[in-house]
Design a protein around this motif. Structure first.
Motif, PDB file in Angstrom:
ATOM      1  N   ALA A 120       0.817  -1.220   0.000  1.00 47.25           N
ATOM      2  CA  ALA A 120       0.000   0.000   0.000  1.00 47.25           C
ATOM      3  C   ALA A 120       0.856   1.278   0.000  1.00 47.25           C
ATOM      4  O   ALA A 120       0.708   2.133  -0.878  1.00 47.25           O
ATOM      5  CB  ALA A 120      -0.944  -0.020   1.191  1.00 47.25           C
ATOM      6  N   VAL A 121       1.739   1.411   0.980  1.00 45.18           N
ATOM      7  CA  VAL A 121       2.547   2.645   1.037  1.00 45.18           C
ATOM      8  C   VAL A 121       3.478   2.752  -0.175  1.00 45.18           C
ATOM      9  O   VAL A 121       3.512   3.790  -0.854  1.00 45.18           O
ATOM     10  CB  VAL A 121       3.338   2.731   2.365  1.00 45.18           C
ATOM     11  CG1 VAL A 121       4.259   3.935   2.366  1.00 45.18           C
ATOM     12  CG2 VAL A 121       2.374   2.831   3.540  1.00 45.18           C
ATOM     13  N   PRO A 122       4.253   1.696  -0.503  1.00 44.37           N
ATOM     14  CA  PRO A 122       5.117   1.815  -1.690  1.00 44.37           C
ATOM     15  C   PRO A 122       4.331   2.080  -2.978  1.00 44.37           C
ATOM     16  O   PRO A 122       4.809   2.804  -3.843  1.00 44.37           O
ATOM     17  CB  PRO A 122       5.828   0.466  -1.753  1.00 44.37           C
ATOM     18  CG  PRO A 122       5.780  -0.055  -0.373  1.00 44.37           C
ATOM     19  CD  PRO A 122       4.488   0.427   0.202  1.00 44.37           C
ATOM     20  N   ALA A 123       3.126   1.504  -3.089  1.00 42.02           N
ATOM     21  CA  ALA A 123       2.369   1.699  -4.342  1.00 42.02           C
ATOM     22  C   ALA A 123       2.031   3.170  -4.539  1.00 42.02           C
ATOM     23  O   ALA A 123       2.197   3.713  -5.643  1.00 42.02           O
ATOM     24  CB  ALA A 123       1.090   0.859  -4.324  1.00 42.02           C
ATOM     25  N   VAL A 124       1.569   3.829  -3.479  1.00 43.46           N
ATOM     26  CA  VAL A 124       1.206   5.238  -3.664  1.00 43.46           C
ATOM     27  C   VAL A 124       2.458   6.114  -3.809  1.00 43.46           C
ATOM     28  O   VAL A 124       2.467   7.093  -4.552  1.00 43.46           O
ATOM     29  CB  VAL A 124       0.275   5.757  -2.539  1.00 43.46           C
ATOM     30  CG1 VAL A 124      -1.097   5.174  -2.693  1.00 43.46           C
ATOM     31  CG2 VAL A 124       0.806   5.475  -1.160  1.00 43.46           C
ATOM     32  N   GLU A 125       3.529   5.724  -3.116  1.00 43.69           N
ATOM     33  CA  GLU A 125       4.784   6.458  -3.281  1.00 43.69           C
ATOM     34  C   GLU A 125       5.293   6.285  -4.723  1.00 43.69           C
ATOM     35  O   GLU A 125       5.776   7.225  -5.342  1.00 43.69           O
ATOM     36  CB  GLU A 125       5.817   5.936  -2.290  1.00 43.69           C
ATOM     37  CG  GLU A 125       6.728   7.035  -1.768  1.00 43.69           C
ATOM     38  CD  GLU A 125       7.333   6.696  -0.422  1.00 43.69           C
ATOM     39  OE1 GLU A 125       7.919   5.619  -0.299  1.00 43.69           O
ATOM     40  OE2 GLU A 125       7.246   7.538   0.491  1.00 43.69           O
ATOM     41  N   ALA A 126       5.147   5.061  -5.232  1.00 40.60           N
ATOM     42  CA  ALA A 126       5.568   4.787  -6.605  1.00 40.60           C
ATOM     43  C   ALA A 126       4.784   5.635  -7.593  1.00 40.60           C
ATOM     44  O   ALA A 126       5.342   6.182  -8.553  1.00 40.60           O
ATOM     45  CB  ALA A 126       5.365   3.304  -6.906  1.00 40.60           C
ATOM     46  N   LEU A 127       3.480   5.761  -7.350  1.00 41.68           N
ATOM     47  CA  LEU A 127       2.667   6.576  -8.259  1.00 41.68           C
ATOM     48  C   LEU A 127       3.101   8.040  -8.184  1.00 41.68           C
ATOM     49  O   LEU A 127       3.060   8.762  -9.186  1.00 41.68           O
ATOM     50  CB  LEU A 127       1.185   6.430  -7.917  1.00 41.68           C
ATOM     51  CG  LEU A 127       0.588   5.080  -8.319  1.00 41.68           C
ATOM     52  CD1 LEU A 127      -0.804   4.907  -7.727  1.00 41.68           C
ATOM     53  CD2 LEU A 127       0.528   4.952  -9.844  1.00 41.68           C
ATOM     54  N   GLY A 128       3.539   8.456  -6.999  1.00 42.85           N
ATOM     55  CA  GLY A 128       4.077   9.815  -6.873  1.00 42.85           C
ATOM     56  C   GLY A 128       5.320   9.999  -7.731  1.00 42.85           C
ATOM     57  O   GLY A 128       5.447  10.976  -8.473  1.00 42.85           O
ATOM     58  N   VAL A 129       6.231   9.038  -7.660  1.00 42.43           N
ATOM     59  CA  VAL A 129       7.461   9.119  -8.453  1.00 42.43           C
ATOM     60  C   VAL A 129       7.136   9.106  -9.940  1.00 42.43           C
ATOM     61  O   VAL A 129       7.726   9.836 -10.738  1.00 42.43           O
ATOM     62  CB  VAL A 129       8.412   7.947  -8.085  1.00 42.43           C
ATOM     63  CG1 VAL A 129       9.599   7.885  -9.026  1.00 42.43           C
ATOM     64  CG2 VAL A 129       8.885   8.084  -6.642  1.00 42.43           C
ATOM     65  N   ALA A 210       9.424  10.091   0.835  1.00 45.51           N
ATOM     66  CA  ALA A 210       8.648  11.236   1.337  1.00 45.51           C
ATOM     67  C   ALA A 210       9.449  12.534   1.191  1.00 45.51           C
ATOM     68  O   ALA A 210       8.898  13.583   0.821  1.00 45.51           O
ATOM     69  CB  ALA A 210       8.259  11.005   2.795  1.00 45.51           C
ATOM     70  N   ILE A 211      10.741  12.474   1.472  1.00 45.55           N
ATOM     71  CA  ILE A 211      11.586  13.671   1.318  1.00 45.55           C
ATOM     72  C   ILE A 211      11.561  14.119  -0.144  1.00 45.55           C
ATOM     73  O   ILE A 211      11.387  15.299  -0.463  1.00 45.55           O
ATOM     74  CB  ILE A 211      13.033  13.370   1.783  1.00 45.55           C
ATOM     75  CG1 ILE A 211      13.060  13.171   3.302  1.00 45.55           C
ATOM     76  CG2 ILE A 211      13.986  14.485   1.366  1.00 45.55           C
ATOM     77  CD1 ILE A 211      14.392  12.704   3.846  1.00 45.55           C
ATOM     78  N   GLU A 212      11.719  13.148  -1.013  1.00 43.51           N
ATOM     79  CA  GLU A 212      11.710  13.428  -2.456  1.00 43.51           C
ATOM     80  C   GLU A 212      10.398  14.110  -2.875  1.00 43.51           C
ATOM     81  O   GLU A 212      10.392  15.098  -3.624  1.00 43.51           O
ATOM     82  CB  GLU A 212      11.873  12.086  -3.181  1.00 43.51           C
ATOM     83  CG  GLU A 212      11.744  12.111  -4.670  1.00 43.51           C
ATOM     84  CD  GLU A 212      13.043  12.487  -5.341  1.00 43.51           C
ATOM     85  OE1 GLU A 212      13.630  13.499  -4.934  1.00 43.51           O
ATOM     86  OE2 GLU A 212      13.442  11.771  -6.268  1.00 43.51           O
ATOM     87  N   ILE A 213       9.283  13.592  -2.349  1.00 44.82           N
ATOM     88  CA  ILE A 213       7.971  14.095  -2.771  1.00 44.82           C
ATOM     89  C   ILE A 213       7.717  15.494  -2.204  1.00 44.82           C
ATOM     90  O   ILE A 213       7.246  16.390  -2.921  1.00 44.82           O
ATOM     91  CB  ILE A 213       6.878  13.090  -2.355  1.00 44.82           C
ATOM     92  CG1 ILE A 213       6.935  11.890  -3.302  1.00 44.82           C
ATOM     93  CG2 ILE A 213       5.492  13.732  -2.386  1.00 44.82           C
ATOM     94  CD1 ILE A 213       6.189  10.681  -2.825  1.00 44.82           C
ATOM     95  N   ILE A 214       8.042  15.720  -0.932  1.00 43.46           N
ATOM     96  CA  ILE A 214       7.816  17.049  -0.347  1.00 43.46           C
ATOM     97  C   ILE A 214       8.599  18.104  -1.126  1.00 43.46           C
ATOM     98  O   ILE A 214       8.054  19.129  -1.549  1.00 43.46           O
ATOM     99  CB  ILE A 214       8.230  17.069   1.143  1.00 43.46           C
ATOM    100  CG1 ILE A 214       7.246  16.248   1.975  1.00 43.46           C
ATOM    101  CG2 ILE A 214       8.292  18.505   1.680  1.00 43.46           C
ATOM    102  CD1 ILE A 214       7.624  16.117   3.435  1.00 43.46           C
TER     103      ILE A 214
END
Lengths: 860, 97
Positions: A120-129, A210-214
């Motif tokens: 769940a967490v990696p999937a949404v982080e992946a979609l962010g990337v 998270a650092i990357e996304i912020i």
């Protein structure tokens, strides 16, 4: 043509339209009219080209890393799903013998853990990337190598972690691992250690992402994309990443503490020695409940993006949705103890948490009503993404309603630990995350595939999944209300649980058939490409639907609307013809435009790192470090850890270089610098976020200290004599002062090149000295970490400080090495600034920690 | 910074209020000091929230949405309003439980 941004009536003055002094009138120069030079596009393509063959493993482009990341997350979804099917076979009838009890325990633990931490967490982080750079029209996120590192650490570590199942070594204490069940007394093997250390690299990976996304959302948006024009998904990811930064440190400290208890006998959770098992529950759920929203918010952001496109109308209540995202980000931190209603807390505390649990449904409701309003005011088509969005909405609302039921304490006492809760959480997570994810697959697949996925197969996939989901989990409510507890490997006949269990098992296979059909659709139609994609099949209005390549959009447009492709006629053609910002490469390197956080005004050109093998090696050795420690191969584990650090340093060595020319034209005669330092840099923002993570871990350690004092304060011993504070504070305070002095020395023309870096080494050395005295004074006092909860938490704080002191020493030596090679620019340098910040922070943290544990209790 | 404070001020007050209530209930359970403390903290946070709401509304009136703080103030006002209701709601258990 002007050569520099023009000030616009005073930065920060009342009514100012500019955040940085940049004149928004300059945007009127775009789209430009003149012809672009020959070869400009070819040069851009050359610079951003991804490696081929086996060297693809070193790629850092978000298109590749994002796709790999999504694929890996989906693989873990399938693996955890298979575990669920086997469990359902075991539970289909009473007294089945498909799985032995111990294996069943490992299966349900791995199912929950893998679904939450590896899917769940990696999937949404992946979609962010994958999606954010395109949505923001950035060339890439600001730290592409960090994304690559996060992905590889997650993949390598995750696969090894999952493989523990094949050796009977998988964790078996449930996904929330409550002690004392998971303490050495009841879990003597290394199964629990696999969970505690295995989660370590996932935490690192999540925080890196998270650092990357912020920083990416705040600093790499297209010019003109103010906060008011940001895509909702970017808002959702910003809140999501902020929540990770605040929530994950709790589980980081919790897992470290439990592992220290198991490995070194530090009794954080042992009530016989002044610890408390409920401390674990507080730490875990302070992370665990926000985790639900960490998963839900990005999915909600995606739904908000999709309903607007699918209904062919602007999103209703954009501002209210942003309000809902922000409010959820805060209020979800006030509900952690609703998982603990049954443990016996003060009535007033229970009242507060119950109230917050009901309040958090308000922002979720705002989003749901907004989606319904958007769909009803627009003209939604009957296609697969719409089906998944609407289906997910129905399921999520049903889960939300049972959520309000269990927020009521008397009901929760009845339903606690029963299958009713299992049904509730699956409704929330499948409706709130899984269905939106499938809608996302269908909606955005054409952005990276030559062909869209099949509408015909997709509708079958939807109906099978929708029917299967309800058939599985709707009867489960009844199973729970009839008294069946969760996590039992079998049950006796004639308890009236047979029919509902059989229905649930049948439903699980229908759901599985839908997912299998989706794999067929992927195999038949998904053809990855970064060039000739299927394009904007569903008519989206945001920037990811601009013509794209490995460099994202050819030129970075000026944004004047929330849906630029709908509201700015000709934008796609103008972008493709290079008529906006940065139509080529200005320095011959990979680069992206850094903009200001509020109004997205151009500030400088960031030079981006290219493909590298070091993030991959760093990730392998990081995962190796944690996993080898788990199997008690300590020597090789430590070697792996050292290699991981060396690889990270090697990767960093190539970054933060001054390039020529110092200022470049980014289009229409507007010039920006290619190297800046201070608060506007992406590195500064990343360091601030990292320090917040470290601060949160520190605060969790302090909370544990105060919590255990509240429970067992009568048995606490006196801290070391107060005079020890003098050298400790002198060491920590001196380190902060010396670090700040080093920063000032760098700016002085008269100081030699060596003196600032030497000063930084002195600062780190003083910090280490302060820490050594701190540790010595506690050892001399006779308090040992094994003796009590007080000892464990005090030494936990000292150990945390020791870890940051070690990093500070490493950092100072690294800066000295850069300095010796002439890589520390003057009068200011970003790496140097960040090292100063880090060491100064360590000094302050050490001082606060020393003061609290020595003065409270006692003097205060 | 001013823009961020306008935008997030309401929710920051909510967070301060919630964690203070948690601390009060942890220290004194359901006894009178916890209830009185809850009342005082709730009153102070309601006042703070009302102040932020007022500031946001006034800023929104004097700055159009295209200015640096115009839109954050327009978002901050409903955030503060929601926070105002949430703080009042959060304080109710001290009276009712």
């Amino acid at each position: 043509m002007s050569s520099a941004p023009i000030a616009a009536g005073g930065k920060g003055s009342p009514g100012a339209r500019s955040e940085t002094g940049f004149d928004p009138e300059l945007y009127r120069r775009f789209p430009t009219k003149e012809e672009r030079p020959e070869g400009e596009l070819a040069e851009l393509e050359r610079v951003w080209q991804a490696p081929r063959g086996w060297r693809l493993l070193t790629a850092v482009n978000n298109n590749y890393i994002g796709t790999f990341y999504v694929g890996a997350a989906f693989l873990f979804f399938l693996l955890a799903g298979i575990l669920a099917l086997v469990m359902r076979v075991q539970l289909a009838l009473p007294l089945q013998g498909v799985l032995p009890q111990e294996t069943y325990n490992q299966f349900f633990t791995m199912h929950g853990t893998v679904m939450m931490f590896l899917f769940a967490v990696p999937a949404v982080e992946a979609l962010g990337v994958l999606l954010l750079p395109q949505m923001l029209a950035a060339r890439d996120l600001p730290f592409p190598r960090l994304s690559a590192y996060a992905f590889w650490a997650y993949l390598v570590g995750g696969l090894c972690f999952f493989a523990s199942l094949f050796f009977g070594l998988a964790p078996n204490g449930g996904w929330f691992m409550y002690p004392p069940l998971t303490s050495t007394a009841f879990s003597p093997g290394i199964n629990a250690d696999f969970w505690l250390l295995g989660i370590g690299f996932i935490e690192i990976s999540a925080i890196a992402g998270a650092i990357e996304i912020i920083v990416g959302v705040l600093k790499t948006r297209a010019p003109g994309m103010t906060l008011a024009r940001m895509p909702i998904f970017a808002w959702a990811m910003l809140v999501f990443a902020g929540m990770i930064i605040i929530a994950f440190p709790a589980v980081i400290f919790g897992t470290l503490a439990l592992e220290l208890e198991r490995a070194l006998n530090w009794p954080f959770f042992d009530p016989t020695r002044g610890g408390d098992p409920l401390l674990w529950q507080h730490l875990f759920w302070f992370f665990g409940h926000p985790e639900v929203y960490i998963i839900f918010l990005p999915a909600a952001g995606l739904v908000s993006m999709m309903v607007s496109s699918l209904a062919k109308t602007p999103l209703v209540g954009y501002r209210l949705i942003v309000l809902a995202l922000v409010a959820t980000g805060f209020i979800s931190f006030g509900v952690w103890a609703h998982h603990m209603f049954a443990v016996g807390m003060p009535r007033l505390s229970i009242g507060f948490f119950s109230a917050a649990s009901m309040a958090v449904s308000v922002p979720a409701g705002i989003q749901v009503f907004s989606w319904i309003a958007t769909l009803s005011t627009g003209k939604p088509s009957h296609n697969v993404p719409t089906l998944f969005v609407v289906g997910g909405l129905v399921i999520f609302v049903m889960g939300g309603l049972t959520g309000v039921m269990v927020a009521m304490v008397p009901f929760d006492w009845q339903a606690h630990d029963s299958y009713f809760i299992v049904a509730h959480l699956h409704y929330v997570l499948i409706g709130g995350m899984v269905f939106p994810l499938f809608a996302t697959f269908y909606f955005w697949a054409p952005m990276m595939s030559r062909r869209p996925l099949s509408e015909r197969l997709g509708k079958w996939v939807f109906w099978l999944m929708f029917a299967g989901m309800h058939l599985t989990f709707l009867p489960m409510h009844l199973t729970g209300l009839m008294g069946m507890p969760r996590r039992v490997w079998t049950y006796l006949p004639e308890r009236d649980w047979e029919i509902t269990n059989l229905l649930s098992t049948a439903g699980a296979f229908v759901l599985g058939a839908g997912i299998l059909l989706f794999l067929v659709d992927i195999a038949r139609n998904f053809r990855f490409t970064t060039g000739d994609t299927a394009g904007n099949v569903y008519g989206g209005g945001t920037l990811e639907w601009l013509p794209n390549g490995l460099y994202a959009a050819r030129s970075i447009p000026v944004v004047t609307s929330r849906d630029p492709l709908w509201d700015q006629p000709g934008i796609s053609e103008d972008v493709e013809e290079g008529r906006y910002f940065l139509p080529g490469t200005a320095t011959g390197h990979r680069e992206t435009l850094i903009t200001s956080p509020l109004n997205a005004e151009p500030q400088f050109l960031q030079i981006m790192p290219g493909p590298s093998v070091w993030p991959l090696f760093s990730a392998i050795f990081t995962a190796g470090f944690f996993l080898l420690l788990t199997v008690q191969a300590y020597t090789i584990g430590v070697v792996s850890g050292v290699l991981a650090i060396l690889c990270v340093l090697r990767w960093l060595w190539e970054t933060d270089r001054v390039v020529e020319p110092a200022r470049v034209d980014i289009g229409a005669g507007i010039q920006v610098p290619t190297y800046v330092t201070g608060g506007s840099t992406h590195g500064w923002w990343a360091m601030v976020v990292l320090l917040i993570v470290i601060l949160m871990i520190f605060l969790m350690a302090l909370f544990s200290y105060l919590y255990l004092y509240g429970i067992h304060g009568r048995v606490w011993v006196s801290p070391p004599a107060t005079f020890w504070l003098a050298p400790v504070l002198a060491g920590y305070g001196g380190a902060t002062g010396l670090a700040l002095l080093a920063r000032r020395l760098l700016a002085r023309e008269t100081s030699t090149l060596w003196s600032p870096a030497t000063n930084l080494i002195f600062a780190a050395g003083t910090l280490a000295l302060g820490w050594a005295v701190d540790l010595h004074s506690w050892r001399a006092s006779g308090l040992s970490p094994e003796s009590s909860g007080q000892g464990a938490t005090v030494y936990g704080l000292v150990a945390h400080q020791g870890m940051v002191v070690f990093v500070a020493l490493l950092y100072a030596v690294y800066i000295a090495a850069r300095n010796s090679r002439g890589l520390v620019s003057r009068p200011r340098n970003t790496s140097f600034d960040l090292a100063t910040m880090f060491i100064a922070y360590c000094g302050v943290q050490g001082s606060v920690g020393a003061l609290v544990v020595r003065l409270f209790p006692g003097v205060v | 910074m001013r823009a961020w404070l306008l935008l997030l001020g309401g929710m920051l007050v909510w967070a301060v209020h919630f964690f203070l209530l948690y601390a009060l209930a942890s220290l004194w359970g359901s006894a009178a000091p916890a209830r009185i403390g809850t009342g005082l903290v709730t009153a102070a946070c309601l006042a703070a929230n009302a102040g932020i709401l007022l500031l946001c509304v006034r800023t929104a009136k004097t700055h159009d949405a295209e200015t640096v703080i115009g839109w954050p103030a327009r978002l901050g006002a409903p955030v503060a309003a929601l926070s105002l209701v949430s703080v009042a709601w959060q304080g109710l258990p001290a009276l009712l439980v």
